[in-house]
Motif scaffolding. Structure first.
Motif, PDB file in Angstrom:
ATOM      1  N   VAL A  37      17.728  23.187   7.001  1.00 38.89           N
ATOM      2  CA  VAL A  37      18.734  22.155   6.757  1.00 38.89           C
ATOM      3  C   VAL A  37      18.154  21.096   5.830  1.00 38.89           C
ATOM      4  CG1 VAL A  37      20.150  20.353   7.821  1.00 38.89           C
ATOM      5  CG2 VAL A  37      19.816  22.549   9.003  1.00 38.89           C
ATOM      6  N   VAL A  38      18.813  20.840   4.709  1.00 35.26           N
ATOM      7  CA  VAL A  38      18.422  19.771   3.786  1.00 35.26           C
ATOM      8  C   VAL A  38      19.472  18.669   3.811  1.00 35.26           C
ATOM      9  CG1 VAL A  38      17.014  21.183   2.237  1.00 35.26           C
ATOM     10  CG2 VAL A  38      19.489  21.037   1.867  1.00 35.26           C
ATOM     11  N   THR A  39      19.118  17.524   3.234  1.00 39.83           N
ATOM     12  CA  THR A  39      20.009  16.362   3.243  1.00 39.83           C
ATOM     13  C   THR A  39      20.053  15.730   1.857  1.00 39.83           C
ATOM     14  OG1 THR A  39      18.391  14.605   3.691  1.00 39.83           O
ATOM     15  CG2 THR A  39      19.133  15.917   5.580  1.00 39.83           C
ATOM     16  N   ASP A  40      20.796  14.646   1.753  1.00 38.71           N
ATOM     17  CA  ASP A  40      20.850  13.902   0.494  1.00 38.71           C
ATOM     18  C   ASP A  40      19.567  13.120   0.236  1.00 38.71           C
ATOM     19  OD1 ASP A  40      22.096  10.979   1.825  1.00 38.71           O
ATOM     20  OD2 ASP A  40      22.450  12.871   2.854  1.00 38.71           O
ATOM     21  N   ARG A  41      18.648  13.102   1.212  1.00 38.39           N
ATOM     22  CA  ARG A  41      17.362  12.425   1.014  1.00 38.39           C
ATOM     23  C   ARG A  41      16.226  13.401   0.727  1.00 38.39           C
ATOM     24  NH1 ARG A  41      17.865   8.475   6.196  1.00 38.39           N
ATOM     25  NH2 ARG A  41      17.213  10.409   7.214  1.00 38.39           N
ATOM     26  N   THR A  42      16.498  14.686   0.761  1.00 41.48           N
ATOM     27  CA  THR A  42      15.433  15.682   0.594  1.00 41.48           C
ATOM     28  C   THR A  42      14.777  15.568  -0.778  1.00 41.48           C
ATOM     29  OG1 THR A  42      16.498  17.244   2.105  1.00 41.48           O
ATOM     30  CG2 THR A  42      14.940  18.157   0.501  1.00 41.48           C
ATOM     31  N   ARG A  43      13.439  15.595  -0.767  1.00 39.62           N
ATOM     32  CA  ARG A  43      12.638  15.682  -1.987  1.00 39.62           C
ATOM     33  C   ARG A  43      11.571  16.741  -1.744  1.00 39.62           C
ATOM     34  NH1 ARG A  43      16.472  13.706  -3.267  1.00 39.62           N
ATOM     35  NH2 ARG A  43      16.882  11.766  -4.378  1.00 39.62           N
ATOM     36  N   ILE A  66      14.482  20.641   9.919  1.00 36.83           N
ATOM     37  CA  ILE A  66      15.210  19.522   9.323  1.00 36.83           C
ATOM     38  C   ILE A  66      14.386  19.014   8.143  1.00 36.83           C
ATOM     39  CG2 ILE A  66      16.295  17.304   9.722  1.00 36.83           C
ATOM     40  CD1 ILE A  66      17.503  19.640  11.326  1.00 36.83           C
ATOM     41  N   MET A  67      14.763  19.438   6.951  1.00 37.85           N
ATOM     42  CA  MET A  67      13.991  19.167   5.735  1.00 37.85           C
ATOM     43  C   MET A  67      14.488  17.885   5.071  1.00 37.85           C
ATOM     44  SD  MET A  67      14.012  23.181   4.580  1.00 37.85           S
ATOM     45  CE  MET A  67      12.921  23.101   3.169  1.00 37.85           C
ATOM     46  N   ASP A  68      14.378  16.809   5.825  1.00 32.39           N
ATOM     47  CA  ASP A  68      14.870  15.509   5.381  1.00 32.39           C
ATOM     48  C   ASP A  68      13.737  14.722   4.732  1.00 32.39           C
ATOM     49  OD1 ASP A  68      16.763  13.377   5.191  1.00 32.39           O
ATOM     50  OD2 ASP A  68      15.852  12.430   6.949  1.00 32.39           O
ATOM     51  N   GLY A  69      14.030  13.975   3.683  1.00 31.96           N
ATOM     52  CA  GLY A  69      13.008  13.182   3.019  1.00 31.96           C
ATOM     53  C   GLY A  69      12.008  14.046   2.277  1.00 31.96           C
ATOM     54  N   ILE A  70      10.745  13.622   2.284  1.00 32.64           N
ATOM     55  CA  ILE A  70       9.700  14.328   1.541  1.00 32.64           C
ATOM     56  C   ILE A  70       9.287  15.596   2.279  1.00 32.64           C
ATOM     57  CG2 ILE A  70       7.289  14.175   0.801  1.00 32.64           C
ATOM     58  CD1 ILE A  70       7.803  11.228   0.167  1.00 32.64           C
ATOM     59  N   VAL A  71       9.321  16.707   1.573  1.00 34.76           N
ATOM     60  CA  VAL A  71       8.903  18.009   2.102  1.00 34.76           C
ATOM     61  C   VAL A  71       8.061  18.651   1.010  1.00 34.76           C
ATOM     62  CG1 VAL A  71       9.643  20.194   3.114  1.00 34.76           C
ATOM     63  CG2 VAL A  71      11.113  18.171   3.327  1.00 34.76           C
ATOM     64  N   MET A  72       6.745  18.598   1.145  1.00 32.42           N
ATOM     65  CA  MET A  72       5.871  19.066   0.072  1.00 32.42           C
ATOM     66  C   MET A  72       4.749  19.937   0.621  1.00 32.42           C
ATOM     67  SD  MET A  72       5.475  15.747  -2.401  1.00 32.42           S
ATOM     68  CE  MET A  72       6.922  14.889  -3.038  1.00 32.42           C
ATOM     69  N   HIS A  89      10.190  17.526  -8.269  1.00 32.24           N
ATOM     70  CA  HIS A  89      10.824  17.236  -6.992  1.00 32.24           C
ATOM     71  C   HIS A  89      12.242  17.791  -7.004  1.00 32.24           C
ATOM     72  CE1 HIS A  89       8.083  13.664  -5.660  1.00 32.24           C
ATOM     73  NE2 HIS A  89       7.397  14.692  -6.115  1.00 32.24           N
ATOM     74  N   LEU A  90      12.554  18.592  -6.023  1.00 30.23           N
ATOM     75  CA  LEU A  90      13.871  19.204  -5.902  1.00 30.23           C
ATOM     76  C   LEU A  90      14.696  18.435  -4.878  1.00 30.23           C
ATOM     77  CD1 LEU A  90      12.683  22.919  -5.689  1.00 30.23           C
ATOM     78  CD2 LEU A  90      13.595  21.776  -7.722  1.00 30.23           C
ATOM     79  N   SER A  91      15.938  18.166  -5.205  1.00 29.54           N
ATOM     80  CA  SER A  91      16.855  17.546  -4.252  1.00 29.54           C
ATOM     81  C   SER A  91      17.303  18.585  -3.231  1.00 29.54           C
ATOM     82  CB  SER A  91      18.073  16.994  -4.988  1.00 29.54           C
ATOM     83  OG  SER A  91      18.854  18.072  -5.502  1.00 29.54           O
ATOM     84  N   GLY A  92      18.024  18.126  -2.217  1.00 28.52           N
ATOM     85  CA  GLY A  92      18.579  19.076  -1.268  1.00 28.52           C
ATOM     86  C   GLY A  92      19.492  20.072  -1.945  1.00 28.52           C
TER      87      GLY A  92
END
Length: 365
Positions: free
Chosen positions: A138-144, A118-124, A181-184
């Motif tokens: 899985v990415v979301t509208d909050r993924t960065r 679950i790749m939600d929010g910050i994923v770096m 930073h990439l969005s979902g």
């Protein structure tokens, strides 16, 4: 006072949940967390009552912000100011952490059961390593999502160069050299994720994974992503980032003549010339296997500890936060080819990274 474990685990109705539990640091990875993850995943692979694994991050800010950068700074500062060599670098805490982390990345890529990240929010950084190699991302509208290493004088690792090198039209080179930073939606466009689920639907999605399985949950909650901003830049990125050197890429970006391309050129120009040159070489490699990439990245990571730009980059961005690093080379054209070559030179046989056998699923009846 009771201290909660940094990795939590639970198994319910055949679904194992692995929760990174350092929310104050956006679940940044340290060595004990990597060791715990490896033990849990190997155990679940061999447990026939576990049908799938879900990876999530505690807190509201994101899955994982990367590795423990302060600890890495201690090692880089000590090694880069001395006459240390490969032996000393390989014996330090950061190198021992990387070795186990990279082996974990390889295990995740070969995991024998559904592994739903679950790749939600910050994923770096390290967060990408434990999620973007998964078989269900899985990415979301909050993924960065980002590989931000060049900004601190480092080079994308955790198999990041393996992922980015395979992205068509130089979009992966763009992501690696800019640390953007990439969005979902961007992550999906670049092939770094598989499914888009609205953040508001995550709880219901995860409940459905447990009730009826990953396929049903995705069929019910996965949706078309919004428009990708990076996708809209594909044409000029493809041409500008096809250049053979970082200096030429910067020139081509400036020649595009748009505000976005100018910002891209400025962003690259401010980063470590050496780290960028090594990153570009890594991304232009002959697309080796993930295991071969991780072995190469391990060599590069050790040599980064010995180079002054890494300690200086972390100091400027994380420790002192003055945002004014003093890189070894002032200009991108000044980085000697021999200096870049040295990053990739083989290590002594006893220092090379070895990759574990893949976790094995229980096949007993």
């Amino acid at each position: 006072m009771t201290v909660e474990p940094s990795v939590l685990s639970a198994v319910d109705a055949g679904v194992a949940t692995l929760t990174l539990n350092r929310p104050k640091s956006i679940n940044a990875l340290d060595h004990p967390m990597v060791t715990a993850m490896d033990e849990l995943l190997r155990g679940w692979a061999a447990e026939r009552d576990v049908n799938a694994v879900v990876l999530v991050g505690a807190g509201e800010r994101g899955l994982c912000a990367g590795g423990d950068i302060v600890a890495i700074h201690r090692d880089a500062s000590a090694l880069s100011g001395s006459n240390a060599g490969d032996d000393e670098a390989a014996a330090c805490a950061s190198a021992l952490f990387w070795a186990d982390e990279y082996r974990l990345n390889a295990d995740i890529a070969r995991y024998p059961k559904p592994y739903i990240a679950i790749m939600d929010g910050i994923v770096m950084g390290g967060g990408v390593g434990i999620s973007a190699h998964a078989n269900t991302r899985v990415v979301t509208d909050r993924t960065r999502l980002a590989m931000p290493e060049v900004g601190i004088g480092f080079v994308p690792d955790v198999g990041g160069t393996h992922l980015l090198a395979r992205v068509p039209d130089n979009l992966g080179v763009y992501a690696g050299l800019t640390a953007t930073h990439l969005s979902g939606a961007d992550a999906l466009a670049l092939g770094l994720a598989d499914h888009f689920v609205a953040a508001d639907d995550l709880d219901a999605f995860l409940r459905t994974v447990g009730e009826t399985g990953p396929a049903d949950a995705l069929a019910k909650y996965a949706q078309e992503p919004p428009e990708s901003a990076v996708e809209g830049r594909r044409d000029w990125i493809r041409d500008a980032f096809a250049a053979d050197t970082v200096a030429e890429i910067i020139e081509r970006c400036r020649a595009v003549g748009t505000e976005e391309a100018d910002k891209t050129a400025a962003s690259i120009a401010a980063k470590s010339p050496t780290a960028l040159a090594v990153t570009l070489r890594s991304l232009r490699d002959e697309k080796p296997t993930l295991a071969e990439t991780l072995q190469r990245e391990y060599r590069v990571s050790l040599r980064s500890l010995l180079h002054p730009d890494m300690a200086e980059g972390i100091r400027a961005q994380v420790i002192d936060k003055d945002r004014t690093p003093s890189w070894r080379h002032a200009e991108h054209r000044d980085v000697p080819t021999a200096e870049v070559d040295a990053y990739f030179a083989p290590l002594p046989d006893d220092l090379e990274l070895t990759i574990n056998a893949a976790p094995q699923e229980d096949s007993s009846v």
